[in-house]
Scaffold this active site. Structure first.
Site, PDB file in Angstrom:
ATOM      1  N   HIS A  39       2.615   9.832  -3.340  1.00  0.00           N
ATOM      2  CA  HIS A  39       3.632  10.469  -3.851  1.00  0.00           C
ATOM      3  C   HIS A  39       4.159   9.913  -5.097  1.00  0.00           C
ATOM      4  CE1 HIS A  39       7.322   8.768  -1.872  1.00  0.00           C
ATOM      5  NE2 HIS A  39       6.469   8.613  -0.876  1.00  0.00           N
ATOM      6  N   ASP A  51       7.958   2.676  -2.437  1.00  0.00           N
ATOM      7  CA  ASP A  51       7.830   3.666  -1.844  1.00  0.00           C
ATOM      8  C   ASP A  51       7.970   4.841  -3.148  1.00  0.00           C
ATOM      9  OD1 ASP A  51       7.901   6.086  -0.037  1.00  0.00           O
ATOM     10  OD2 ASP A  51      10.056   5.777   0.531  1.00  0.00           O
ATOM     11  N   GLU A  88       7.925  14.576  -2.459  1.00  0.00           N
ATOM     12  CA  GLU A  88       7.585  14.153  -1.038  1.00  0.00           C
ATOM     13  C   GLU A  88       8.834  13.858  -0.226  1.00  0.00           C
ATOM     14  OE1 GLU A  88       6.645  11.207   2.413  1.00  0.00           O
ATOM     15  OE2 GLU A  88       7.899  10.920   0.455  1.00  0.00           O
ATOM     16  N   GLU A  89       9.853  13.082  -1.031  1.00  0.00           N
ATOM     17  CA  GLU A  89      10.821  12.575  -0.367  1.00  0.00           C
ATOM     18  C   GLU A  89      11.990  13.740   0.021  1.00  0.00           C
ATOM     19  OE1 GLU A  89      11.301   9.855   0.709  1.00  0.00           O
ATOM     20  OE2 GLU A  89      10.456   8.438  -0.633  1.00  0.00           O
ATOM     21  N   ASP A 116       0.998   5.316   1.644  1.00  0.00           N
ATOM     22  CA  ASP A 116       2.481   5.449   1.578  1.00  0.00           C
ATOM     23  C   ASP A 116       3.294   4.503   2.557  1.00  0.00           C
ATOM     24  OD1 ASP A 116       4.808   6.607   1.069  1.00  0.00           O
ATOM     25  OD2 ASP A 116       4.746   8.289   2.111  1.00  0.00           O
ATOM     26  N   HIS A 187      13.688   3.077   0.180  1.00  0.00           N
ATOM     27  CA  HIS A 187      14.956   3.786   0.306  1.00  0.00           C
ATOM     28  C   HIS A 187      16.206   2.893   0.142  1.00  0.00           C
ATOM     29  CE1 HIS A 187      13.091   7.354   2.819  1.00  0.00           C
ATOM     30  NE2 HIS A 187      12.186   7.046   1.675  1.00  0.00           N
TER      31      HIS A 187
END
Length: 234
Positions: A39, A51, A88-89, A116, A187
């Site tokens: 992603h 990420d 995606e998130e 991922d 994140h």
């Protein structure tokens, strides 16, 4: 001292976003597919490197490697499609929309593979309990032991774009990777470019490219036999 003049504004939604898709057409079965992806979106606290900038660059490198082979006349029998998903998130929106838009292709899609989990070396794939798939893939991927691939696990793995394919019956698998501080970076504001480790990403591209090519060249599609409920295990 630094003086900044920053102007932000809110835009009424929804906002249209796009997946980025490329493919190498199959030489014998162009209407059958192997899909590998990552992603492209990220959280806004850092630069989104682990990420999922790392996964995205691995997929781009796979496209470069397999594209060069195709130019040399070594083409996969089935079409290999490279997808960088968006959203995606926010809830796997890019992959959900992909499988909806390509729903007629799902019965002819052999597998969806997703990278991922950061910059760590790829150790295997989580097969979501699909023992029938393991029996087919293990001999095909044995040579990857030379680059540190440790094998296939029957464990289940959620939370990424392969899940959208699993929901349609397509075998969807995420990479099993070394943690390499992933849980400390993704994140967060520390998810920055300096966290990427080039040797591990090269290894990930090797694993993904070889796996995609081997699956594309199998005599048939991967089996779709599902495990019994709660039967997934290591």
């Amino acid at each position: 001292k630094v003086e900044l003049d920053v102007s932000n504004k809110f835009i009424p939604g929804p906002i249209t976003c796009y997946n980025t898709v490329g493919e190498i057409a199959g030489s014998e079965k162009p209407d059958e597919f192997v899909v590998i992806g990552a992603h492209l979106d990220s959280w806004d606290l850092g630069q989104g490197t682990t990420d999922n900038g790392t996964g995205s660059c691995v997929i781009l490198e796979c496209a470069r490697i397999l594209g060069e082979l195709a130019r040399q006349g070594v083409r996969p029998k089935r079409t290999i499609r490279f997808v960088l998903y968006t959203g995606e998130e926010q809830g796997l929106h890019g992959s959900r929309q992909y499988v909806q838009k390509h729903k007629d292709e799902m019965p002819k899609t052999s597998v969806s593979l997703v990278h991922d989990t950061g910059t760590g070396r790829v150790k295997g794939f989580a097969l979501m309990g699909r023992e029938a798939v393991r029996k087919v893939l293990e001999p095909e991927l044995a040579s990857l032991a030379d680059v540190g691939f440790e094998g296939l696990s029957l464990r289940s793995s959620g939370g990424s774009d392969h899940v959208s394919f699993e929901g349609t019956g397509v075998p969807g698998f995420a990479c099993v990777q070394e943690p390499d501080e992933y849980r400390l970076t993704h994140h967060t504001q520390t998810d920055t470019f300096d966290k990427a480790k080039e040797p591990n990403l090269i290894q990930g591209a090797q694993v993904m490219a070889v796996t995609a090519m081997r699956v594309a060249n199998l005599p048939g599609l991967l089996p779709r036999e599902r495990p019994k409920k709660d039967d997934a295990r290591d």
